[in-house]
Design a protein around this motif. Structure first.
Motif, short mmCIF file in Angstrom:
data_model
loop_
_atom_site.label_atom_id
_atom_site.label_comp_id
_atom_site.label_asym_id
_atom_site.label_seq_id
_atom_site.Cartn_x
_atom_site.Cartn_y
_atom_site.Cartn_z
N ILE A 39 14.42 14.28 4.99
CA ILE A 39 14.56 12.85 4.70
C ILE A 39 14.66 12.11 6.03
O ILE A 39 15.32 12.57 6.96
N THR A 40 14.01 10.95 6.12
CA THR A 40 14.02 10.19 7.37
C THR A 40 14.70 8.84 7.25
O THR A 40 14.92 8.17 8.26
N GLU A 41 15.03 8.42 6.02
CA GLU A 41 15.68 7.13 5.79
C GLU A 41 16.95 7.32 4.97
O GLU A 41 17.01 8.22 4.13
N ALA A 42 17.92 6.45 5.22
CA ALA A 42 19.18 6.53 4.48
C ALA A 42 19.67 5.13 4.13
O ALA A 42 19.55 4.21 4.94
N PHE A 43 20.20 4.98 2.94
CA PHE A 43 20.87 3.75 2.56
C PHE A 43 22.34 3.95 2.91
O PHE A 43 23.03 4.76 2.28
N ALA A 44 22.80 3.29 3.94
CA ALA A 44 24.16 3.51 4.44
C ALA A 44 24.69 2.25 5.10
O ALA A 44 23.93 1.42 5.58
N ASP A 46 27.28 2.55 7.47
CA ASP A 46 27.94 2.90 8.73
C ASP A 46 26.90 3.38 9.74
O ASP A 46 25.79 3.75 9.38
N ARG A 47 27.27 3.34 10.99
CA ARG A 47 26.31 3.64 12.06
C ARG A 47 26.06 5.13 12.28
O ARG A 47 25.19 5.51 13.03
N HIS A 48 26.80 5.98 11.63
CA HIS A 48 26.66 7.41 11.86
C HIS A 48 25.27 7.94 11.52
O HIS A 48 24.74 8.81 12.21
N PHE A 49 24.67 7.40 10.48
CA PHE A 49 23.33 7.85 10.11
C PHE A 49 22.31 7.39 11.15
O PHE A 49 21.38 8.13 11.46
N ALA A 50 22.49 6.22 11.70
CA ALA A 50 21.62 5.75 12.78
C ALA A 50 21.83 6.60 14.03
O ALA A 50 20.87 6.93 14.73
N GLN A 51 23.08 6.97 14.31
CA GLN A 51 23.36 7.82 15.45
C GLN A 51 22.64 9.16 15.32
O GLN A 51 22.24 9.76 16.31
N ARG A 52 22.49 9.62 14.10
CA ARG A 52 21.82 10.90 13.83
C ARG A 52 20.31 10.77 13.91
O ARG A 52 19.58 11.76 13.88
N GLY A 53 19.80 9.54 14.03
CA GLY A 53 18.37 9.33 14.20
C GLY A 53 17.63 8.93 12.95
O GLY A 53 16.40 8.87 12.95
N LEU A 54 18.35 8.63 11.89
CA LEU A 54 17.71 8.21 10.64
C LEU A 54 17.43 6.72 10.67
O LEU A 54 18.13 5.96 11.34
N VAL A 56 18.04 3.49 8.94
CA VAL A 56 19.09 3.07 8.03
C VAL A 56 18.72 1.76 7.36
O VAL A 56 18.24 0.84 8.00
N MET A 57 18.94 1.71 6.06
CA MET A 57 18.71 0.50 5.28
C MET A 57 20.00 0.15 4.54
O MET A 57 20.62 1.05 3.98
N PRO A 58 20.46 -1.04 4.51
CA PRO A 58 19.90 -2.15 5.27
C PRO A 58 20.12 -1.93 6.76
O PRO A 58 21.05 -1.23 7.15
N ALA A 59 19.27 -2.51 7.56
CA ALA A 59 19.34 -2.31 9.01
C ALA A 59 20.69 -2.79 9.54
O ALA A 59 21.19 -3.83 9.14
N LEU A 60 21.26 -1.99 10.41
CA LEU A 60 22.52 -2.36 11.06
C LEU A 60 22.22 -3.04 12.38
O LEU A 60 21.30 -2.65 13.09
N ARG A 61 22.98 -4.03 12.70
CA ARG A 61 22.85 -4.70 13.99
C ARG A 61 23.92 -4.21 14.93
O ARG A 61 25.03 -3.88 14.53
N VAL A 62 23.61 -4.22 16.18
CA VAL A 62 24.55 -3.82 17.22
C VAL A 62 25.57 -4.93 17.40
O VAL A 62 25.28 -6.11 17.25
N GLY A 63 26.80 -4.57 17.71
CA GLY A 63 27.82 -5.56 18.05
C GLY A 63 28.61 -6.03 16.85
O GLY A 63 28.99 -5.25 16.00
N ASP A 64 28.86 -7.33 16.79
CA ASP A 64 29.74 -7.91 15.78
C ASP A 64 29.31 -7.60 14.35
O ASP A 64 30.15 -7.33 13.50
N GLN A 65 28.02 -7.66 14.06
CA GLN A 65 27.56 -7.38 12.71
C GLN A 65 27.94 -5.96 12.30
O GLN A 65 28.41 -5.71 11.21
N CYS A 66 27.74 -5.02 13.20
CA CYS A 66 28.08 -3.63 12.91
C CYS A 66 29.58 -3.50 12.69
O CYS A 66 30.02 -2.79 11.80
N ARG A 67 30.37 -4.19 13.48
CA ARG A 67 31.82 -4.12 13.31
C ARG A 67 32.24 -4.63 11.94
O ARG A 67 33.17 -4.12 11.35
#
Length: 80
Positions: A39-44, A46-54, A56-67
């Protein structure tokens, strides 16, 4: 969902090889399953799935949005 011994072992291996990350056992089990099923995409939310290289949907933004999406950690998506 029950996981088999191979998936459990892979989850622990992921955690051990990424000790610098704040990933949970549930995260690692998900990563092991994603890896096994190719699987290459995840609905999540938290940023952990993006850290793993997937992708992520909805897209997470860096910084305040992610917080706002992941209040358990005070760092952005690029941090550990």
């Amino acid at each position: 969902m029950r996981i088999d011994e191979a998936l459990e072992a892979r989850a622990w291996a992921i955690l051990e090889s990424h000790a610098d990350k704040r990933w949970s056992h549930v995260d690692a089990t998900s990563f092991a399953l994603v890896e096994r099923e190719q699987i290459t995409e995840a609905f999540a939310f938290d940023r952990h799935f993006a850290q793993r290289g997937l992708t992520v949907m909805p897209a997470l933004r860096v910084g305040d949005q992610c917080r706002r999406l992941d209040r358990t950690h005070e760092s952005d998506i690029t941090d550990t």
